[in-house]
Design a protein around this motif. Structure first.
Motif, PDB file in Angstrom:
ATOM      1  N   LEU A  58      -8.506  13.930   3.477  1.00 39.11           N
ATOM      2  CA  LEU A  58      -7.500  14.060   2.774  1.00 39.11           C
ATOM      3  C   LEU A  58      -6.054  12.931   2.525  1.00 39.11           C
ATOM      4  N   LEU A  59      -6.579  11.684   3.001  1.00 34.26           N
ATOM      5  CA  LEU A  59      -5.554  11.119   3.031  1.00 34.26           C
ATOM      6  C   LEU A  59      -6.828  10.073   3.690  1.00 34.26           C
ATOM      7  N   VAL A  60      -6.543   8.334   2.731  1.00 35.97           N
ATOM      8  CA  VAL A  60      -7.797   7.224   2.765  1.00 35.97           C
ATOM      9  C   VAL A  60      -7.366   6.001   3.062  1.00 35.97           C
ATOM     10  N   ALA A  61      -7.565   4.996   3.460  1.00 32.33           N
ATOM     11  CA  ALA A  61      -6.850   3.638   3.239  1.00 32.33           C
ATOM     12  C   ALA A  61      -7.852   3.030   3.453  1.00 32.33           C
ATOM     13  N   GLU A  62      -8.347   1.828   1.874  1.00 31.40           N
ATOM     14  CA  GLU A  62      -8.746   1.222   1.956  1.00 31.40           C
ATOM     15  C   GLU A  62      -8.893  -0.311   1.712  1.00 31.40           C
ATOM     16  N   ASP A  63      -9.163  -1.087   3.088  1.00 31.92           N
ATOM     17  CA  ASP A  63      -8.870  -2.477   2.347  1.00 31.92           C
ATOM     18  C   ASP A  63      -7.462  -3.255   2.378  1.00 31.92           C
ATOM     19  N   LEU A  64      -6.597  -2.427   3.081  1.00 28.00           N
ATOM     20  CA  LEU A  64      -5.261  -2.555   3.512  1.00 28.00           C
ATOM     21  C   LEU A  64      -5.349  -4.208   3.498  1.00 28.00           C
ATOM     22  N   PHE A  65      -4.492  -4.777   2.842  1.00 29.13           N
ATOM     23  CA  PHE A  65      -3.751  -6.598   3.543  1.00 29.13           C
ATOM     24  C   PHE A  65      -2.476  -6.038   3.506  1.00 29.13           C
ATOM     25  N   LYS A  66      -1.282  -6.647   4.438  1.00 33.50           N
ATOM     26  CA  LYS A  66      -0.659  -6.441   4.178  1.00 33.50           C
ATOM     27  C   LYS A  66      -0.308  -8.113   4.791  1.00 33.50           C
ATOM     28  N   THR A  67       0.867  -8.871   4.311  1.00 35.41           N
ATOM     29  CA  THR A  67       1.647  -9.886   5.102  1.00 35.41           C
ATOM     30  C   THR A  67       3.170  -9.866   4.857  1.00 35.41           C
ATOM     31  N   TYR A  68       3.271 -10.621   5.411  1.00 33.67           N
ATOM     32  CA  TYR A  68       4.867 -10.181   5.498  1.00 33.67           C
ATOM     33  C   TYR A  68       5.584 -12.212   6.285  1.00 33.67           C
ATOM     34  N   ARG A  69       7.076 -12.058   5.450  1.00 31.15           N
ATOM     35  CA  ARG A  69       6.705 -13.479   5.410  1.00 31.15           C
ATOM     36  C   ARG A  69       8.314 -14.361   6.301  1.00 31.15           C
ATOM     37  N   LYS A  70       8.559 -15.045   7.207  1.00 32.97           N
ATOM     38  CA  LYS A  70       9.405 -15.673   7.622  1.00 32.97           C
ATOM     39  C   LYS A  70       9.292 -16.478   7.610  1.00 32.97           C
ATOM     40  N   GLY A  71      10.776 -16.776   5.921  1.00 31.33           N
ATOM     41  CA  GLY A  71      11.111 -18.742   5.495  1.00 31.33           C
ATOM     42  C   GLY A  71       9.895 -18.985   4.697  1.00 31.33           C
ATOM     43  N   PRO A  72       8.980 -20.211   4.605  1.00 34.71           N
ATOM     44  CA  PRO A  72       7.842 -20.133   4.276  1.00 34.71           C
ATOM     45  C   PRO A  72       6.124 -19.753   4.692  1.00 34.71           C
ATOM     46  N   VAL A  73       6.765 -19.345   5.881  1.00 32.31           N
ATOM     47  CA  VAL A  73       5.419 -18.924   6.411  1.00 32.31           C
ATOM     48  C   VAL A  73       5.021 -17.331   6.287  1.00 32.31           C
ATOM     49  N   GLY A  74       3.631 -17.620   6.069  1.00 30.06           N
ATOM     50  CA  GLY A  74       3.111 -16.004   6.271  1.00 30.06           C
ATOM     51  C   GLY A  74       2.837 -15.324   7.322  1.00 30.06           C
ATOM     52  N   VAL A  75       3.181 -13.891   7.896  1.00 29.64           N
ATOM     53  CA  VAL A  75       2.342 -13.822   9.017  1.00 29.64           C
ATOM     54  C   VAL A  75       1.609 -12.631   8.608  1.00 29.64           C
ATOM     55  N   PRO A  76       0.449 -12.763   8.306  1.00 28.83           N
ATOM     56  CA  PRO A  76      -0.575 -11.350   8.120  1.00 28.83           C
ATOM     57  C   PRO A  76      -0.245 -10.442   9.314  1.00 28.83           C
ATOM     58  N   VAL A  77      -0.475  -9.067   8.865  1.00 33.39           N
ATOM     59  CA  VAL A  77       0.041  -7.960  10.235  1.00 33.39           C
ATOM     60  C   VAL A  77      -1.263  -6.965   9.170  1.00 33.39           C
ATOM     61  N   LEU A  78      -1.791  -6.530   8.453  1.00 28.66           N
ATOM     62  CA  LEU A  78      -2.755  -5.857   8.462  1.00 28.66           C
ATOM     63  C   LEU A  78      -3.863  -6.891   7.657  1.00 28.66           C
ATOM     64  N   GLN A  79      -4.913  -6.889   8.369  1.00 26.30           N
ATOM     65  CA  GLN A  79      -6.162  -7.662   7.391  1.00 26.30           C
ATOM     66  C   GLN A  79      -7.699  -7.130   6.854  1.00 26.30           C
ATOM     67  N   GLY A  80      -7.675  -6.082   6.126  1.00 27.37           N
ATOM     68  CA  GLY A  80      -8.484  -5.087   5.592  1.00 27.37           C
ATOM     69  C   GLY A  80      -9.062  -3.859   6.404  1.00 27.37           C
ATOM     70  N   VAL A  81      -7.593  -3.561   6.684  1.00 27.51           N
ATOM     71  CA  VAL A  81      -7.393  -1.741   7.223  1.00 27.51           C
ATOM     72  C   VAL A  81      -8.040  -1.411   6.428  1.00 27.51           C
ATOM     73  N   ASN A  82      -9.519   0.134   6.237  1.00 23.44           N
ATOM     74  CA  ASN A  82      -9.718   1.193   6.227  1.00 23.44           C
ATOM     75  C   ASN A  82      -9.641   2.366   8.001  1.00 23.44           C
ATOM     76  N   LEU A  83      -9.463   3.329   6.317  1.00 19.72           N
ATOM     77  CA  LEU A  83      -9.151   4.558   7.713  1.00 19.72           C
ATOM     78  C   LEU A  83      -8.741   6.313   6.249  1.00 19.72           C
ATOM     79  N   THR A  84     -10.191   6.781   7.525  1.00 16.73           N
ATOM     80  CA  THR A  84      -9.866   8.344   6.138  1.00 16.73           C
ATOM     81  C   THR A  84      -9.484   8.891   7.602  1.00 16.73           C
ATOM     82  N   VAL A  85      -8.547  10.424   6.787  1.00 15.99           N
ATOM     83  CA  VAL A  85      -8.547  11.008   7.969  1.00 15.99           C
ATOM     84  C   VAL A  85      -9.075  12.263   6.717  1.00 15.99           C
TER      85      VAL A  85
END
Length: 255
Positions: free
Chosen positions: A23-50
Motif C-alpha cells: 500500500l505504501l512504499v518509501a524508497e531511499d529517503l534522505f532528509k537533512t535539516y539546516r541550523k544556520g550554515p550547518v546541515g543536520v542529517p536526519v534520514l539517510q537512505g530509509v526504505n520501508l514497505t507497508v
C-alpha cells in the motif's frame, strides 16, 4: 457517491495475508535539516514497505528520525531525495493541493498533541475533514449522512456521550480518541500515528492502543505507528527499528 458507514467497513473481508500488495512504499529517503550554515542529517537512505492490512510500528529513540519519516510518508514534508509511493503512485512530488486532497481522503493522521480545534465540539472536530472536503453547499446537502457518520465514529471510540463537549471539557485520553475518530472520518486507506500515547498516562494509553488494534483487526485498516517504547511497538504485527537515520532491523511480533 455516498461515503460508507461503519457497518459497511465492518462487513469488509478478512485482513490480507503477508502476500498482499504494497500500500505504501518509501524508497531511499534522505532528509537533512539546516541550523544556520550547518546541515543536520536526519534520514539517510530509509526504505520501508507497508502492505495492505498491516500494522507496522517504527521504533526509535528521540532524534532517530521517526517523526520525520512519518511526516514524509504523510506528505507533510518532502524528502531531499528518494520517493514515497501510495497504491503504486508517487506522492512525495505532488503539488500542495494534491497532497492536501490525499491526506483529506486517503491518509488519516494522529498526533501526540491531538491538534483539536478548541472552539469546536467533539462532533464538530470529527466532522471537520468532511466540511473541508465537500465545501459549504455540497456539505449542506449531505449534512445528515455526514453527521450520522461522525456520531457513529464517536460511539466507536467510546465517546458518544461527549458529542457536544469541547476539548477543554475532556481528558487527554478523550481528546486523543476524538482525534482518532476525526482521522477516520473520510474512510482512509492508511492511518499514520505519531507517538499517539505520548501525552497520556498508562491507562489512557492502553485504551488508545487497544482501539488502534481493534480498528486494524476489525476494519482491516493499515496502520503505521512511530514510538520510542518497545512495549507499545509490540502491539503491532511487525516492528522496524530506526537508528541514526537508517533502518536497522525488522521482525514479526508473536501473535
Amino acid at each position: 457517491m455516498a461515503s460508507p458507514t461503519l457497518a459497511d467497513l465492518l462487513s469488509q473481508p478478512e485482513p490480507p495475508s503477508a502476500s498482499a500488495p504494497p500500500l505504501l512504499v518509501a524508497e531511499d529517503l534522505f532528509k537533512t535539516y539546516r541550523k544556520g550554515p550547518v546541515g543536520v542529517p536526519v534520514l539517510q537512505g530509509v526504505n520501508l514497505t507497508v502492505r495492505q492490512g498491516e500494522f507496522v510500528a517504527v521504533i526509535g529513540q528521540s532524534g532517530s528520525g521517526k517523526s520525520t519519516l512519518l511526516h514524509l510518508l504523510g506528505t507533510l514534508d518532502r524528502p531531499d531525495s528518494g520517493e514515497v509511493r501510495f497504491e503504486g503512485n508517487r506522492i512525495d512530488n505532488l503539488p500542495a493541493a494534491g497532497r492536501d486532497i490525499l491526506r483529506n481522503r486517503h491518509i488519516g493522521m494522529i498526533f501526540q498533541a491531538y491538534h483539536l480545534m478548541p472552539e469546536l465540539s467533539a462532533l464538530e472536530n470529527v466532522l471537520a475533514p468532511a466540511m473541508i472536503r465537500f465545501g459549504v453547499m455540497s456539505y449542506l446537502k449531505r449534512r445528515r449522512q455526514i453527521r450520522r457518520r461522525g456520531e457513529e465514529l464517536l460511539e466507536r471510540v467510546g465517546l458518544g456521550h461527549r458529542c457536544r463537549h469541547k476539548p477543554r471539557e475532556m481528558s487527554g485520553g478523550e481528546m486523543q480518541r476524538v482525534a482518532i475518530a476525526r482521522s477516520l472520518m473520510s474512510c482512509p486507506r492508511l492511518l499514520l500515528a505519531d507517538e499517539p500515547t505520548g501525552n497520556l498516562d498508562r491507562e489512557n494509553g492502553d485504551e488508545v492502543l487497544k482501539l488502534l488494534g481493534e480498528l486494524h483487526r476489525d476494519e482491516q485498516l493499515t496502520v503505521v505507528m512511530v514510538t520510542h517504547d518497545p512495549q507499545i511497538a509490540a502491539r503491532a504485527d511487525r516492528t522496524v527499528t530506526l537508528a541514526s537515520g537508517k533502518m536497522q532491523a525488522a521482525g514479526a511480533q508473536a501473535a
